[in-house]
Design a protein around this motif. Structure first.
Motif, PDB file in Angstrom:
ATOM      1  N   LEU A  47      16.212  38.043  71.035  1.00 10.03           N
ATOM      2  CA  LEU A  47      14.969  38.723  70.699  1.00 10.03           C
ATOM      3  C   LEU A  47      14.108  37.869  69.768  1.00 10.03           C
ATOM      4  CD1 LEU A  47      16.275  42.372  70.267  1.00 10.03           C
ATOM      5  CD2 LEU A  47      15.064  41.395  72.222  1.00 10.03           C
ATOM      6  N   MET A  48      14.742  37.001  68.974  1.00  9.89           N
ATOM      7  CA  MET A  48      13.969  36.137  68.099  1.00  9.89           C
ATOM      8  C   MET A  48      13.295  34.989  68.850  1.00  9.89           C
ATOM      9  SD  MET A  48      15.581  36.186  64.322  1.00  9.89           S
ATOM     10  CE  MET A  48      16.520  34.753  64.486  1.00  9.89           C
ATOM     11  N   LEU A  49      13.565  34.863  70.139  1.00 12.54           N
ATOM     12  CA  LEU A  49      12.835  33.891  70.960  1.00 12.54           C
ATOM     13  C   LEU A  49      11.473  34.430  71.412  1.00 12.54           C
ATOM     14  CD1 LEU A  49      15.681  32.544  73.300  1.00 12.54           C
ATOM     15  CD2 LEU A  49      14.783  31.496  71.210  1.00 12.54           C
ATOM     16  N   THR A  50      11.151  35.651  71.064  1.00  7.40           N
ATOM     17  CA  THR A  50       9.884  36.253  71.496  1.00  7.40           C
ATOM     18  C   THR A  50       8.674  35.384  71.162  1.00  7.40           C
ATOM     19  OG1 THR A  50      10.851  38.459  71.319  1.00  7.40           O
ATOM     20  CG2 THR A  50       8.448  38.331  71.372  1.00  7.40           C
ATOM     21  N   ALA A  54       5.813  34.043  73.796  1.00  5.34           N
ATOM     22  CA  ALA A  54       4.385  34.285  73.588  1.00  5.34           C
ATOM     23  C   ALA A  54       3.600  32.974  73.658  1.00  5.34           C
ATOM     24  CB  ALA A  54       4.165  34.968  72.244  1.00  5.34           C
ATOM     25  N   LYS A  55       4.133  31.937  73.044  1.00  5.34           N
ATOM     26  CA  LYS A  55       3.427  30.650  73.063  1.00  5.34           C
ATOM     27  C   LYS A  55       3.422  30.037  74.452  1.00  5.34           C
ATOM     28  CE  LYS A  55       3.054  26.229  70.665  1.00  5.34           C
ATOM     29  NZ  LYS A  55       3.539  25.401  69.530  1.00  5.34           N
ATOM     30  N   LEU A  56       4.547  30.130  75.164  1.00 10.69           N
ATOM     31  CA  LEU A  56       4.569  29.618  76.539  1.00 10.69           C
ATOM     32  C   LEU A  56       3.507  30.292  77.392  1.00 10.69           C
ATOM     33  CD1 LEU A  56       8.422  29.389  77.213  1.00 10.69           C
ATOM     34  CD2 LEU A  56       6.804  27.474  77.225  1.00 10.69           C
ATOM     35  N   ALA A 156      11.059  30.525  59.228  1.00  6.70           N
ATOM     36  CA  ALA A 156      11.807  31.474  60.057  1.00  6.70           C
ATOM     37  C   ALA A 156      12.190  30.798  61.371  1.00  6.70           C
ATOM     38  CB  ALA A 156      10.979  32.720  60.323  1.00  6.70           C
ATOM     39  N   TRP A 157      13.429  31.028  61.808  1.00 10.06           N
ATOM     40  CA  TRP A 157      13.856  30.392  63.055  1.00 10.06           C
ATOM     41  C   TRP A 157      12.980  30.834  64.224  1.00 10.06           C
ATOM     42  CZ3 TRP A 157      16.639  32.137  67.585  1.00 10.06           C
ATOM     43  CH2 TRP A 157      17.036  31.084  68.418  1.00 10.06           C
ATOM     44  N   SER A 158      12.523  32.070  64.213  1.00  9.77           N
ATOM     45  CA  SER A 158      11.657  32.549  65.295  1.00  9.77           C
ATOM     46  C   SER A 158      10.355  31.749  65.366  1.00  9.77           C
ATOM     47  CB  SER A 158      11.348  34.038  65.100  1.00  9.77           C
ATOM     48  OG  SER A 158      10.825  34.288  63.808  1.00  9.77           O
ATOM     49  N   LEU A 279      14.694  44.968  67.142  1.00  2.45           N
ATOM     50  CA  LEU A 279      14.066  46.068  67.878  1.00  2.45           C
ATOM     51  C   LEU A 279      13.024  46.749  67.002  1.00  2.45           C
ATOM     52  CD1 LEU A 279      17.027  47.830  69.758  1.00  2.45           C
ATOM     53  CD2 LEU A 279      15.365  46.206  70.667  1.00  2.45           C
ATOM     54  N   GLY A 280      13.311  46.864  65.703  1.00  2.00           N
ATOM     55  CA  GLY A 280      12.336  47.441  64.791  1.00  2.00           C
ATOM     56  C   GLY A 280      11.040  46.652  64.772  1.00  2.00           C
ATOM     57  N   LYS A 281      11.139  45.319  64.791  1.00  2.00           N
ATOM     58  CA  LYS A 281       9.938  44.479  64.839  1.00  2.00           C
ATOM     59  C   LYS A 281       9.152  44.733  66.117  1.00  2.00           C
ATOM     60  CE  LYS A 281      12.180  40.548  62.501  1.00  2.00           C
ATOM     61  NZ  LYS A 281      12.730  39.195  62.735  1.00  2.00           N
ATOM     62  N   LEU A 282       9.871  44.739  67.252  1.00  2.00           N
ATOM     63  CA  LEU A 282       9.205  44.891  68.546  1.00  2.00           C
ATOM     64  C   LEU A 282       8.533  46.246  68.674  1.00  2.00           C
ATOM     65  CD1 LEU A 282      11.858  43.312  70.952  1.00  2.00           C
ATOM     66  CD2 LEU A 282       9.811  42.238  70.018  1.00  2.00           C
ATOM     67  N   ALA A 283       9.185  47.302  68.164  1.00  2.05           N
ATOM     68  CA  ALA A 283       8.643  48.653  68.278  1.00  2.05           C
ATOM     69  C   ALA A 283       7.647  48.970  67.167  1.00  2.05           C
ATOM     70  CB  ALA A 283       9.781  49.671  68.250  1.00  2.05           C
ATOM     71  N   PHE A 284       7.515  48.065  66.184  1.00 10.11           N
ATOM     72  CA  PHE A 284       6.616  48.243  65.044  1.00 10.11           C
ATOM     73  C   PHE A 284       7.000  49.477  64.229  1.00 10.11           C
ATOM     74  CE2 PHE A 284       2.418  46.569  63.543  1.00 10.11           C
ATOM     75  CZ  PHE A 284       2.665  45.242  63.847  1.00 10.11           C
ATOM     76  N   THR A 285       8.290  49.736  64.152  1.00 17.55           N
ATOM     77  CA  THR A 285       8.810  50.823  63.329  1.00 17.55           C
ATOM     78  C   THR A 285       9.045  50.306  61.913  1.00 17.55           C
ATOM     79  OG1 THR A 285       9.886  51.885  65.208  1.00 17.55           O
ATOM     80  CG2 THR A 285      10.753  52.406  63.032  1.00 17.55           C
TER      81      THR A 285
END
Length: 363
Positions: A47-50, A54-56, A156-158, A279-285
């Motif tokens: 998930l941290m490869l998101t 996005a850049k690709l 950050a590794w991401s 998942l919290g990051k992705l869902a913006f929770t």
């Protein structure tokens, strides 16, 4: 029993001829039409490869982009975030390799973790492969055409992985960028609720049971229903934390798409540094992640998720958070701990995080 030997042998047989006879005058493609991200990372690392995805997509808007993922994660990618196709891959399952071999032929392959997957990229016909320098033993990197290096300063590794692709950093993540995955129906709370995910990959990332209960009681006093969560084998952990079953135990019975919806519907999430945090990051929770042995700097929100309601609870500069390895490469500025229970009997770094610190971040 499943074995990696036969799939690896098949991968080598497919990869070797292309490596032996490949042209020496090749160059990195400027406008790749087909791109592969090849790895077998754990859920949180995937998930941290998101930001990389996005850049690709920003740099190559017309490209067909595919990424290998573990079977359990495929549902999260079914609606193709950033237009990326998820390719189920298990090194011990030859059937997943069969399906990958049908989908051969990539102009560019990126290997963000263990360089052994550069051989998978070669077996799938990648004409140019990019990976990180410094992996050992050296044979894992023989198919690599271009090496990149980890950041020389704390990052950050991401965000680091985006440097595998030329061009500016991707636009920061916004709520809704990741399409909500479809999922099977599951039990839901009818009230406003908070998710407390009490388990992680190692007991050295576990918070004390009494602190979880104290946090649950404080949130309940604020009018929130508390929902316990854990991994699929975490029922015993939840029972140990809440033996009287005062609060609803739900998350350990859910797959990843269901868990995404559980987190997305929550008023807040508290968890150790594990896949659920992402998942919290992705869902913006609104999410508070407890960083004990792991590094908030390395695995926190970074620049890509800078606008997410994501908060990091940790004890800065904990003395035994002193290991400098990331994916088996030594990086001077990295400070983390990957010790086992045989090396460390108590998670003192987690014990240093107080309930009051978490509640302040949630205020």
């Amino acid at each position: 029993m499943p074995s990696r030997f036969v799939p690896r042998l098949r991968t080598l047989a497919r990869a070797a001829p292309g490596l032996v006879f490949r042209a020496r005058s090749r160059a990195r493609p400027e406008a790749p039409r087909r791109i592969l991200v090849a790895h077998h990372l754990l859920a949180g690392d995937t998930l941290m490869l998101t930001p990389l995805l996005a850049k690709l997509r920003e740099q190559y808007p017309q490209a067909d982009i595919a990424m290998t993922v573990r079977k359990g994660l495929a549902g999260l990618y079914a609606r193709r975030p950033y237009g990326v196709r998820a390719l189920v891959y298990d090194p011990q399952d030859g059937a997943t390799l069969d399906r990958l071999f049908v989908d051969r032929g990539y102009d560019l392959a990126l290997v963000p973790g263990d360089n052994r997957y550069s051989w998978l990229a070669a077996a799938l016909g990648a004409t140019w492969t990019v990976a990180y320098a410094g992996d050992r033993p050296a044979y894992k990197s023989w198919p690599v055409d271009e090496f990149v290096h980890y950041a020389g300063t704390p990052t950050a590794w991401s965000d680091m992985v985006t440097e595998m692709v030329p061009g500016p950093a991707p636009r920061p993540y916004r709520s809704g960028d990741w399409p909500a995955p479809d999922c099977a129906p599951f039990e839901r709370s009818g009230r406003a609720y908070a998710v407390l995910h009490v388990e992680a990959s190692t007991p050295l990332k576990h918070w004390e049971d009494e602190k979880w209960m104290a946090l649950a009681e404080a949130l309940s006093a604020r009018g929130l229903e508390v929902v316990w969560s854990a991994g699929p084998a975490g029922a015993d952990t939840i029972r140990r934390v809440d033996p009287a079953e005062r609060f609803l135990a739900l998350g350990h019975r859910l797959d990843f798409p269901q868990l995404w919806h559980l987190v997305a519907g929550a008023r807040l999430l508290v968890c150790p540094d594990t896949s659920v945090a992402h998942l919290g990051k992705l869902a913006f929770t609104p999410t508070v992640t407890l960083y004990g042995p792991s590094s908030a700097r390395l695995f926190g929100k970074g620049e890509f998720w800078r606008d997410a309601p994501f908060f990091e609870a940790t004890v800065s500069d904990f003395p035994c958070r002193d290991q400098r390895l990331l994916f088996k490469r030594e990086i001077a500025w990295v400070r983390r701990c990957t010790r086992t229970l045989a090396e460390c009997s108590r998670p003192r770094c987690m014990e240093g995080i107080s309930v009051e610190q978490v509640l302040r971040l949630l205020a």
